[in-house]
Write a protein that holds these residues in place. Structure first.
Motif, PDB file in Angstrom:
ATOM      1  N   GLN A   1       0.920  -0.995  -0.122  1.00  0.00           N
ATOM      2  CA  GLN A   1       0.046  -0.036   0.014  1.00  0.00           C
ATOM      3  C   GLN A   1       0.994   1.170  -0.033  1.00  0.00           C
ATOM      4  O   GLN A   1       1.808   1.273   0.647  1.00  0.00           O
ATOM      5  CB  GLN A   1      -0.764   0.021   1.178  1.00  0.00           C
ATOM      6  CG  GLN A   1      -1.870   1.280   1.458  1.00  0.00           C
ATOM      7  CD  GLN A   1      -2.799   0.929   2.726  1.00  0.00           C
ATOM      8  OE1 GLN A   1      -2.332   0.367   3.551  1.00  0.00           O
ATOM      9  NE2 GLN A   1      -3.862   1.726   2.552  1.00  0.00           N
ATOM     10  N   SER A   8      -1.766   6.447   1.439  1.00  0.00           N
ATOM     11  CA  SER A   8      -3.122   5.693   1.460  1.00  0.00           C
ATOM     12  C   SER A   8      -3.328   5.217   2.775  1.00  0.00           C
ATOM     13  O   SER A   8      -4.258   4.833   3.222  1.00  0.00           O
ATOM     14  CB  SER A   8      -3.189   4.441   0.537  1.00  0.00           C
ATOM     15  OG  SER A   8      -3.338   4.902  -0.903  1.00  0.00           O
ATOM     16  N   MET A   9      -2.130   5.055   3.806  1.00  0.00           N
ATOM     17  CA  MET A   9      -2.432   4.450   4.942  1.00  0.00           C
ATOM     18  C   MET A   9      -2.741   5.687   6.221  1.00  0.00           C
ATOM     19  O   MET A   9      -3.188   5.112   7.095  1.00  0.00           O
ATOM     20  CB  MET A   9      -1.004   4.140   5.429  1.00  0.00           C
ATOM     21  CG  MET A   9      -0.633   2.888   4.861  1.00  0.00           C
ATOM     22  SD  MET A   9       1.222   2.567   5.331  1.00  0.00           S
ATOM     23  CE  MET A   9       1.684   1.466   4.125  1.00  0.00           C
ATOM     24  N   PRO A  41      -7.097   5.876   7.472  1.00  0.00           N
ATOM     25  CA  PRO A  41      -7.608   5.087   8.678  1.00  0.00           C
ATOM     26  C   PRO A  41      -6.741   5.322  10.063  1.00  0.00           C
ATOM     27  O   PRO A  41      -7.261   5.054  10.965  1.00  0.00           O
ATOM     28  CB  PRO A  41      -7.152   3.683   7.958  1.00  0.00           C
ATOM     29  CG  PRO A  41      -7.079   3.794   6.549  1.00  0.00           C
ATOM     30  CD  PRO A  41      -6.436   5.023   6.428  1.00  0.00           C
ATOM     31  N   ASP A  73     -16.806   2.262   5.895  1.00  0.00           N
ATOM     32  CA  ASP A  73     -15.933   2.315   4.822  1.00  0.00           C
ATOM     33  C   ASP A  73     -16.947   2.753   3.477  1.00  0.00           C
ATOM     34  O   ASP A  73     -17.011   1.803   2.782  1.00  0.00           O
ATOM     35  CB  ASP A  73     -14.813   1.546   4.687  1.00  0.00           C
ATOM     36  CG  ASP A  73     -13.814   2.037   3.613  1.00  0.00           C
ATOM     37  OD1 ASP A  73     -13.800   2.993   2.939  1.00  0.00           O
ATOM     38  OD2 ASP A  73     -12.722   1.047   3.728  1.00  0.00           O
ATOM     39  N   LYS A 121      -7.479  -0.090   2.839  1.00  0.00           N
ATOM     40  CA  LYS A 121      -7.883   0.863   4.034  1.00  0.00           C
ATOM     41  C   LYS A 121      -8.755   0.154   4.995  1.00  0.00           C
ATOM     42  O   LYS A 121      -8.639   0.304   6.126  1.00  0.00           O
ATOM     43  CB  LYS A 121      -8.372   2.057   3.582  1.00  0.00           C
ATOM     44  CG  LYS A 121      -7.434   2.818   2.858  1.00  0.00           C
ATOM     45  CD  LYS A 121      -8.195   4.110   2.382  1.00  0.00           C
ATOM     46  CE  LYS A 121      -7.135   5.011   1.471  1.00  0.00           C
ATOM     47  NZ  LYS A 121      -7.298   4.335   0.141  1.00  0.00           N
ATOM     48  N   GLN A 158      -6.994  -2.158   7.205  1.00  0.00           N
ATOM     49  CA  GLN A 158      -6.336  -1.297   8.080  1.00  0.00           C
ATOM     50  C   GLN A 158      -7.452  -1.048   9.495  1.00  0.00           C
ATOM     51  O   GLN A 158      -7.188  -1.099  10.524  1.00  0.00           O
ATOM     52  CB  GLN A 158      -5.985   0.029   7.679  1.00  0.00           C
ATOM     53  CG  GLN A 158      -4.355  -0.082   7.243  1.00  0.00           C
ATOM     54  CD  GLN A 158      -3.866   1.498   6.884  1.00  0.00           C
ATOM     55  OE1 GLN A 158      -4.123   1.832   5.683  1.00  0.00           O
ATOM     56  NE2 GLN A 158      -3.454   2.252   7.906  1.00  0.00           N
ATOM     57  N   ASP A 185     -13.003   7.731   0.754  1.00  0.00           N
ATOM     58  CA  ASP A 185     -11.937   7.847   0.138  1.00  0.00           C
ATOM     59  C   ASP A 185     -12.539   7.664  -1.468  1.00  0.00           C
ATOM     60  O   ASP A 185     -12.308   6.414  -1.851  1.00  0.00           O
ATOM     61  CB  ASP A 185     -10.808   6.996   0.367  1.00  0.00           C
ATOM     62  CG  ASP A 185      -9.580   7.603  -0.534  1.00  0.00           C
ATOM     63  OD1 ASP A 185      -9.536   8.607  -0.978  1.00  0.00           O
ATOM     64  OD2 ASP A 185      -8.612   7.034  -0.003  1.00  0.00           O
TER      65      ASP A 185
END
Length: 120
Positions: A12, A16-17, A20, A33, A41, A44, A115
Motif C-alpha cells: 500500500q 493511503s495509510m 484510517p 467505509d 484501508k 487497516q 476515500d
C-alpha cells in the motif's frame, strides 16, 4: 507461498495509510467505509478494531461498501484474508447508502471513511 498470497503482507502507498490512522478506530466503534474497494484501508480498519481490543473480540464492526460489483468481489477476497467476523461487505451507491435496515433503528456510525475514487 508468498506472504502476500497468505494475507500476512499487503502492499500500500504511504499516503493511503493515513486516512484510517487519522480515524483512530477503537474496538467498540461502528465504522462505515463508503468506497472501500480494493480493501487495503478496510483491512487497516479491521486490524485497528482487533489490535486495540484487550479482552479478545472487539464489540465494533466495519461495513465495507463499494458501488462497483467487480470491485466488491475483490473487496470480499481481501477481507477474507483477515478472517474477521467483524466486517460486512455491501454493494450500494454511497450517495444512496441506506439509513435503515428493514424496520430497524437508524444506522449510526462512530467513524466514516469516504476515500472517493478520482475517476469512474
Amino acid at each position: 507461498k508468498r506472504e502476500g498470497d497468505l494475507g500476512s503482507l499487503s502492499r500500500q502507498e504511504e499516503v493511503s495509510m493515513i486516512p484510517p490512522l487519522v480515524l483512530a478506530v477503537e474496538p467498540h466503534h461502528a465504522v462505515l467505509d463508503m468506497c472501500a474497494a480494493p480493501g487495503s484501508k478496510t483491512q487497516q480498519l479491521i486490524e485497528a478494531l482487533d489490535s486495540a481490543s484487550l479482552d479478545g473480540a472487539p464489540a465494533g464492526f466495519v461495513i465495507a461498501n463499494d458501488a462497483d460489483l467487480r470491485r466488491c468481489r475483490l473487496l470480499i477476497h481481501q477481507c477474507a484474508r483477515l478472517a474477521s467476523a467483524h466486517v460486512v461487505v455491501t454493494h450500494h451507491d454511497a450517495q444512496l447508502f441506506p439509513s435503515r435496515l428493514g424496520g430497524s433503528a437508524a444506522l449510526r456510525f462512530d467513524r466514516v471513511l469516504c476515500d472517493v475514487p478520482c475517476s469512474s
